[in-house]
Design a protein around this motif. Structure first.
Motif, PDB file in Angstrom:
ATOM      1  N   TYR A  24      71.998 -51.849  59.572  1.00  0.00           N
ATOM      2  CA  TYR A  24      72.220 -51.028  58.384  1.00  0.00           C
ATOM      3  C   TYR A  24      73.361 -50.073  58.705  1.00  0.00           C
ATOM      4  O   TYR A  24      73.626 -49.760  59.867  1.00  0.00           O
ATOM      5  CB  TYR A  24      70.941 -50.270  58.013  1.00  0.00           C
ATOM      6  N   LYS A  26      75.107 -46.877  59.584  1.00  0.00           N
ATOM      7  CA  LYS A  26      74.527 -45.689  60.231  1.00  0.00           C
ATOM      8  C   LYS A  26      74.821 -44.386  59.475  1.00  0.00           C
ATOM      9  O   LYS A  26      74.186 -43.365  59.724  1.00  0.00           O
ATOM     10  CB  LYS A  26      75.077 -45.557  61.659  1.00  0.00           C
ATOM     11  N   PHE A  28      74.463 -43.655  56.286  1.00  0.00           N
ATOM     12  CA  PHE A  28      73.941 -43.604  54.926  1.00  0.00           C
ATOM     13  C   PHE A  28      73.348 -42.243  54.545  1.00  0.00           C
ATOM     14  O   PHE A  28      73.046 -42.001  53.387  1.00  0.00           O
ATOM     15  CB  PHE A  28      72.932 -44.734  54.667  1.00  0.00           C
ATOM     16  N   LEU A  29      73.147 -41.343  55.521  1.00  0.00           N
ATOM     17  CA  LEU A  29      72.669 -39.998  55.161  1.00  0.00           C
ATOM     18  C   LEU A  29      73.761 -38.952  55.423  1.00  0.00           C
ATOM     19  O   LEU A  29      73.467 -37.776  55.597  1.00  0.00           O
ATOM     20  CB  LEU A  29      71.392 -39.657  55.937  1.00  0.00           C
ATOM     21  N   LYS A  30      74.992 -39.399  55.472  1.00  0.00           N
ATOM     22  CA  LYS A  30      76.111 -38.492  55.669  1.00  0.00           C
ATOM     23  C   LYS A  30      76.665 -38.124  54.291  1.00  0.00           C
ATOM     24  O   LYS A  30      76.762 -38.989  53.417  1.00  0.00           O
ATOM     25  CB  LYS A  30      77.190 -39.227  56.482  1.00  0.00           C
ATOM     26  N   LEU A  31      77.030 -36.851  54.137  1.00  0.00           N
ATOM     27  CA  LEU A  31      77.604 -36.435  52.848  1.00  0.00           C
ATOM     28  C   LEU A  31      78.936 -37.142  52.640  1.00  0.00           C
ATOM     29  O   LEU A  31      79.781 -37.132  53.531  1.00  0.00           O
ATOM     30  CB  LEU A  31      77.828 -34.922  52.846  1.00  0.00           C
ATOM     31  N   HIS A  35      81.090 -35.915  47.171  1.00  0.00           N
ATOM     32  CA  HIS A  35      79.848 -35.299  46.685  1.00  0.00           C
ATOM     33  C   HIS A  35      80.096 -34.074  45.790  1.00  0.00           C
ATOM     34  O   HIS A  35      79.307 -33.796  44.896  1.00  0.00           O
ATOM     35  CB  HIS A  35      78.874 -35.009  47.835  1.00  0.00           C
ATOM     36  N   ARG A 140      70.793 -30.745  36.834  1.00  0.00           N
ATOM     37  CA  ARG A 140      71.503 -31.882  37.446  1.00  0.00           C
ATOM     38  C   ARG A 140      70.753 -33.171  37.128  1.00  0.00           C
ATOM     39  O   ARG A 140      69.560 -33.285  37.380  1.00  0.00           O
ATOM     40  CB  ARG A 140      71.605 -31.704  38.955  1.00  0.00           C
TER      41      ARG A 140
ATOM     42  N   THR B  64      69.900 -31.429  48.248  1.00  0.00           N
ATOM     43  CA  THR B  64      70.595 -32.159  49.323  1.00  0.00           C
ATOM     44  C   THR B  64      70.497 -33.667  49.081  1.00  0.00           C
ATOM     45  O   THR B  64      71.474 -34.394  49.211  1.00  0.00           O
ATOM     46  CB  THR B  64      69.973 -31.812  50.699  1.00  0.00           C
ATOM     47  N   ASP B  67      72.889 -34.589  46.485  1.00  0.00           N
ATOM     48  CA  ASP B  67      74.251 -34.636  47.033  1.00  0.00           C
ATOM     49  C   ASP B  67      74.483 -35.927  47.811  1.00  0.00           C
ATOM     50  O   ASP B  67      75.597 -36.418  47.896  1.00  0.00           O
ATOM     51  CB  ASP B  67      74.498 -33.443  47.971  1.00  0.00           C
ATOM     52  N   LEU B  68      73.406 -36.457  48.391  1.00  0.00           N
ATOM     53  CA  LEU B  68      73.516 -37.700  49.157  1.00  0.00           C
ATOM     54  C   LEU B  68      73.359 -38.931  48.257  1.00  0.00           C
ATOM     55  O   LEU B  68      73.151 -40.039  48.755  1.00  0.00           O
ATOM     56  CB  LEU B  68      72.453 -37.729  50.267  1.00  0.00           C
ATOM     57  N   ASP B  69      73.414 -38.709  46.940  1.00  0.00           N
ATOM     58  CA  ASP B  69      73.382 -39.809  45.971  1.00  0.00           C
ATOM     59  C   ASP B  69      71.993 -40.384  45.694  1.00  0.00           C
ATOM     60  O   ASP B  69      71.884 -41.482  45.156  1.00  0.00           O
ATOM     61  CB  ASP B  69      74.284 -40.965  46.445  1.00  0.00           C
ATOM     62  N   LEU B  95      63.716 -42.430  50.987  1.00  0.00           N
ATOM     63  CA  LEU B  95      63.558 -41.340  51.942  1.00  0.00           C
ATOM     64  C   LEU B  95      62.468 -40.415  51.421  1.00  0.00           C
ATOM     65  O   LEU B  95      62.471 -40.037  50.251  1.00  0.00           O
ATOM     66  CB  LEU B  95      64.873 -40.565  52.071  1.00  0.00           C
ATOM     67  N   ALA B 113      62.882 -42.477  56.627  1.00  0.00           N
ATOM     68  CA  ALA B 113      63.660 -43.344  55.740  1.00  0.00           C
ATOM     69  C   ALA B 113      63.354 -44.810  55.996  1.00  0.00           C
ATOM     70  O   ALA B 113      62.948 -45.208  57.088  1.00  0.00           O
ATOM     71  CB  ALA B 113      65.141 -43.095  55.955  1.00  0.00           C
ATOM     72  N   ILE B 120      63.760 -46.666  59.532  1.00  0.00           N
ATOM     73  CA  ILE B 120      64.875 -46.079  60.277  1.00  0.00           C
ATOM     74  C   ILE B 120      64.308 -45.190  61.382  1.00  0.00           C
ATOM     75  O   ILE B 120      63.651 -44.183  61.088  1.00  0.00           O
ATOM     76  CB  ILE B 120      65.798 -45.263  59.339  1.00  0.00           C
ATOM     77  N   GLU B 121      64.550 -45.596  62.622  1.00  0.00           N
ATOM     78  CA  GLU B 121      64.017 -44.835  63.762  1.00  0.00           C
ATOM     79  C   GLU B 121      65.121 -44.366  64.705  1.00  0.00           C
ATOM     80  O   GLU B 121      64.853 -43.876  65.795  1.00  0.00           O
ATOM     81  CB  GLU B 121      62.963 -45.681  64.501  1.00  0.00           C
ATOM     82  N   ASP B 122      66.381 -44.555  64.288  1.00  0.00           N
ATOM     83  CA  ASP B 122      67.514 -44.045  65.086  1.00  0.00           C
ATOM     84  C   ASP B 122      67.722 -42.570  64.754  1.00  0.00           C
ATOM     85  O   ASP B 122      67.544 -42.165  63.611  1.00  0.00           O
ATOM     86  CB  ASP B 122      68.808 -44.786  64.729  1.00  0.00           C
ATOM     87  N   PRO B 125      71.031 -41.004  61.638  1.00  0.00           N
ATOM     88  CA  PRO B 125      70.913 -40.711  60.210  1.00  0.00           C
ATOM     89  C   PRO B 125      70.159 -39.397  59.945  1.00  0.00           C
ATOM     90  O   PRO B 125      70.524 -38.642  59.043  1.00  0.00           O
ATOM     91  CB  PRO B 125      70.131 -41.902  59.650  1.00  0.00           C
ATOM     92  N   ASP B 128      72.349 -36.432  60.498  1.00  0.00           N
ATOM     93  CA  ASP B 128      73.213 -36.242  59.335  1.00  0.00           C
ATOM     94  C   ASP B 128      72.462 -35.528  58.210  1.00  0.00           C
ATOM     95  O   ASP B 128      72.973 -34.616  57.576  1.00  0.00           O
ATOM     96  CB  ASP B 128      73.721 -37.590  58.799  1.00  0.00           C
ATOM     97  N   PHE B 129      71.214 -35.991  57.975  1.00  0.00           N
ATOM     98  CA  PHE B 129      70.429 -35.394  56.892  1.00  0.00           C
ATOM     99  C   PHE B 129      70.176 -33.910  57.158  1.00  0.00           C
ATOM    100  O   PHE B 129      70.393 -33.061  56.285  1.00  0.00           O
ATOM    101  CB  PHE B 129      69.100 -36.138  56.712  1.00  0.00           C
ATOM    102  N   ALA B 132      73.231 -31.773  56.693  1.00  0.00           N
ATOM    103  CA  ALA B 132      73.512 -31.475  55.276  1.00  0.00           C
ATOM    104  C   ALA B 132      72.538 -30.410  54.760  1.00  0.00           C
ATOM    105  O   ALA B 132      72.926 -29.507  54.012  1.00  0.00           O
ATOM    106  CB  ALA B 132      73.398 -32.750  54.451  1.00  0.00           C
TER     107      ALA B 132
END
Lengths: 184, 145
Positions: A24, A26, A28-31, A35, A140, B64, B67-69, B95, B113, B120-122, B125, B128-129, B132
């Protein structure tokens, strides 16, 4: 013949080695860089502190648009709704028709009609928050949809980012806030 | 000789195909399957924040995620949960986040997630969450041991 089976064996071995491991992206949770742009598209500010009023106006718009409400949490200013609709696209039908005719002329059969979009589920999620400017509330909204083809397989899943969809929604929300303020 | 070699190859292809098709473990085992230990998973997925305002934290988690879609699926203030989903590359990503008090001065925020059919166990991600989330709530996310 033996050559063919040898090749198949190599192919199957390769699949076996890859096995259950799926990869997958890596990040995918980065802004994303877009945004802030998305915020502009999906957010509007209203001149009221009354969050309950805003949320109920949002629910009203969703009902106007034929959504059914799936979940809500007034303490966090959340309403979630969805609707199932037809997803037939005239362009896809025309292409499928052409493909079937061409296949028939060539003496073959085509399953092009099974691959055209048939139904879709559209989901909407609305969140209100007190604005940093006092006396105002920020709303929003985000939309996404899942499309199934005529065979029943998921053909597409996407977050909707079209400007006109969000503008249309917020125009209706302004109207809804006005109507509900006047008890209509 | 040629025919027997051919038969053997067919047999191998069929056997290997069945292994591939029917996966690595019994599908029921997926219920309790994880790659990491319970303690490791918690440490990867959890951070502590120096605040006790659960409602503000949940609202910030929601914004948040937006913002992450993500589209928010559900949220509950009392239990302290938020669940969202988003689509990337035609794959469903889910998530869920829980917020609960820790001692009298902190909140523990845990996220987990699922990407398509994979948990997801890495750590990346989740880093990153929480990165943010830190920016959105103006607080530092502390690693929990």
């Amino acid at each position: 013949m033996v050559q063919f089976f040898k090749r198949s064996l190599v192919g199957v071995l390769a699949i076996s080695l890859v096995g259950c491991a799926t990869t997958y992206p890596k990040d995918f949770l980065k802004l994303s860089e877009s945004h802030l742009q998305n915020r502009q598209l999906q957010m509007r500010q209203y001149d009221t502190q009354n969050e309950a009023e805003i949320i109920s106006a949002c629910a009203g718009v969703l009902q106007d648009l034929g959504f059914t409400l799936d979940d809500s949490e007034s303490e966090l200013g959340l309403v979630v709704a969805s609707k199932d609709r037809d997803a037939t696209d005239a362009g896809q039908v025309a292409i499928a028709t052409m493909s079937v005719i061409l296949s028939a002329l060539g003496g073959a059969s085509s399953n092009a009609f099974e691959k055209i979009d048939k139904t879709q589920k559209i989901r909407a999620s609305i969140v209100s928050n007190p604005s940093l400017d006092s006396g105002k509330t920020v709303v929003r909204v985000t939309f996404q949809r899942i499309i199934w083809n005529a065979r029943g397989d998921v053909s597409r899943m996407e977050t909707l980012k079209d400007v006109e969809l969000y503008q249309g929604f917020f125009e209706r929300l302004s109207k809804s806030i006005f109507l509900e303020a006047h008890k209509i | 000789m040629k025919t027997s070699a051919c038969r053997m190859l067919i047999l191998s292809v069929v056997t290997l195909s069945s292994f591939t098709l029917f996966g690595c473990v019994s599908s029921k085992q997926q219920l309790l399957a994880t790659n990491e230990s319970q303690v490791q998973i918690r440490s990867i997925q959890t951070r502590a924040f120096d605040t006790t305002d659960k409602k503000k934290m949940l609202r910030t988690v929601i914004s948040t995620l937006q913002d992450l879609d993500f589209v928010i699926d559900r949220a509950d203030l009392m239990i302290g949960t938020v669940t969202g989903s988003k689509f990337t590359a035609n794959t469903l990503l889910k998530l869920s986040v829980t917020v609960r008090p820790r001692e009298k001065t902190q909140l523990l925020v845990r996220a987990n997630a699922q990407y398509g059919l994979k948990a997801i166990e890495d750590p990346e991600p989740y880093q990153d969450f929480f990165g943010a989330l830190e920016k959105a709530i103006f607080l530092t996310a502390h690693q929990v041991d």
